[in-house]
Design a protein around this motif. Structure first.
Motif, mmCIF file in Angstrom:
data_model
loop_
_atom_site.group_PDB
_atom_site.id
_atom_site.type_symbol
_atom_site.label_atom_id
_atom_site.label_comp_id
_atom_site.label_asym_id
_atom_site.label_seq_id
_atom_site.Cartn_x
_atom_site.Cartn_y
_atom_site.Cartn_z
ATOM 1 N N LYS A 102 6.401 6.079 -1.427
ATOM 2 C CA LYS A 102 6.875 4.895 -0.620
ATOM 3 C C LYS A 102 5.415 3.959 -0.347
ATOM 4 O O LYS A 102 4.309 4.509 -0.032
ATOM 5 C CB LYS A 102 6.895 6.161 0.396
ATOM 6 N N GLU B 299 0.931 -0.941 -0.311
ATOM 7 C CA GLU B 299 0.054 -0.051 0.089
ATOM 8 C C GLU B 299 0.875 0.980 -0.245
ATOM 9 O O GLU B 299 1.980 1.496 1.020
ATOM 10 C CB GLU B 299 -0.538 -0.060 1.017
ATOM 11 N N TYR B 300 0.909 2.413 -0.593
ATOM 12 C CA TYR B 300 1.233 3.109 -0.868
ATOM 13 C C TYR B 300 0.949 4.517 -1.159
ATOM 14 O O TYR B 300 -0.520 5.086 -1.149
ATOM 15 C CB TYR B 300 1.897 3.473 -2.683
ATOM 16 N N GLU B 301 1.857 5.642 -0.307
ATOM 17 C CA GLU B 301 1.912 6.863 0.199
ATOM 18 C C GLU B 301 0.763 7.679 -0.759
ATOM 19 O O GLU B 301 2.232 6.971 -2.134
ATOM 20 C CB GLU B 301 2.590 7.191 0.882
ATOM 21 N N GLU B 302 1.149 8.459 -1.057
ATOM 22 C CA GLU B 302 1.349 9.825 -2.168
ATOM 23 C C GLU B 302 2.467 10.283 -2.991
ATOM 24 O O GLU B 302 3.065 10.319 -3.890
ATOM 25 C CB GLU B 302 0.463 10.742 -2.091
ATOM 26 N N ASN B 303 3.553 10.190 -2.288
ATOM 27 C CA ASN B 303 5.307 9.993 -2.662
ATOM 28 C C ASN B 303 5.547 8.551 -2.915
ATOM 29 O O ASN B 303 7.010 9.358 -3.194
ATOM 30 C CB ASN B 303 5.751 10.448 -1.147
ATOM 31 N N ARG C 238 4.023 2.104 2.638
ATOM 32 C CA ARG C 238 2.955 2.929 3.455
ATOM 33 C C ARG C 238 2.494 1.649 4.562
ATOM 34 O O ARG C 238 3.137 1.603 5.698
ATOM 35 C CB ARG C 238 1.482 3.028 3.602
ATOM 36 N N ARG C 239 3.215 0.400 3.143
ATOM 37 C CA ARG C 239 2.054 -1.403 4.601
ATOM 38 C C ARG C 239 2.579 -2.050 3.357
ATOM 39 O O ARG C 239 1.801 -1.668 2.617
ATOM 40 C CB ARG C 239 1.282 -1.229 5.351
#
Length: 173
Positions: A114, A108-112, A116-117
């Motif tokens: 990276k 699961e990705y963040e907007e930047n 997330r988990r």
């Protein structure tokens, strides 16, 4: 011309009619799509369109809620439910099989960009191979989600396996 802002009831009626049309499309669309694929074209010296007599369909049962200690039990329960559904629909045990449970991770990705988990995912691949094409319609409507288990239908393929039976007639054409 009447503006919808002057008569808001007209706007509501148009939205309701649109939702009804979409509902019919969702309800009857998959069945019509499957019915249209039940024909195969046989080619050689002559061409002929014949009814399919064999189907193969792969379905994936998946759990990805992140509770690794529970998803094996959920998938086994979903498999038992699907197995009894297939048998009650008229299939015999030799017409379907399952693979073992496979584990992997979804990120699961963040907007930047990276991660997330990482979410653990478990899957069972169910393979259905049958010459009872009328039973395929019964399982097309099997629910897409069962108690946290996602049902992902794969490609449904139709075949014609009795070419040798019609070959002499086709050679005469």
């Amino acid at each position: 011309m009447i503006k919808l802002s002057e008569r808001p009831i007209m706007g509501y009626i148009l939205i309701a009619l649109g939702l009804i049309v979409i509902g019919f499309g969702i309800t009857f669309g998959p069945k019509n799509f499957v019915d249209a694929q039940k024909f195969v074209e046989v080619r050689g010296l002559a061409e002929r369109e014949v009814n399919s007599n064999y189907a193969r369909w792969d379905i994936t049962l998946a759990v990805n809620h992140g509770k690794k200690d529970l998803y094996h039990k959920q998938l086994e329960a979903a498999w038992k439910e699907m197995e009894s559904f297939l048998v009650s629909s008229g299939f015999v045990a030799t017409e379907f099989a399952r693979s073992r449970i496979s584990d992997s991770y979804e990120d699961e990705y963040e907007e930047n960009g990276k991660v997330r988990r990482r979410i653990p995912v478990a899957q069972i691949q169910v393979n259905i191979s049958t010459n009872k094409l009328n039973l395929i319609d019964a399982i097309v409507g099997w629910p897409k989600l069962r108690d946290g288990v996602e049902v992902k239908p794969g490609a449904l393929n139709f075949f014609y396996t009795q070419l040798n039976d019609i070959k002499p007639d086709m050679l005469r054409e």
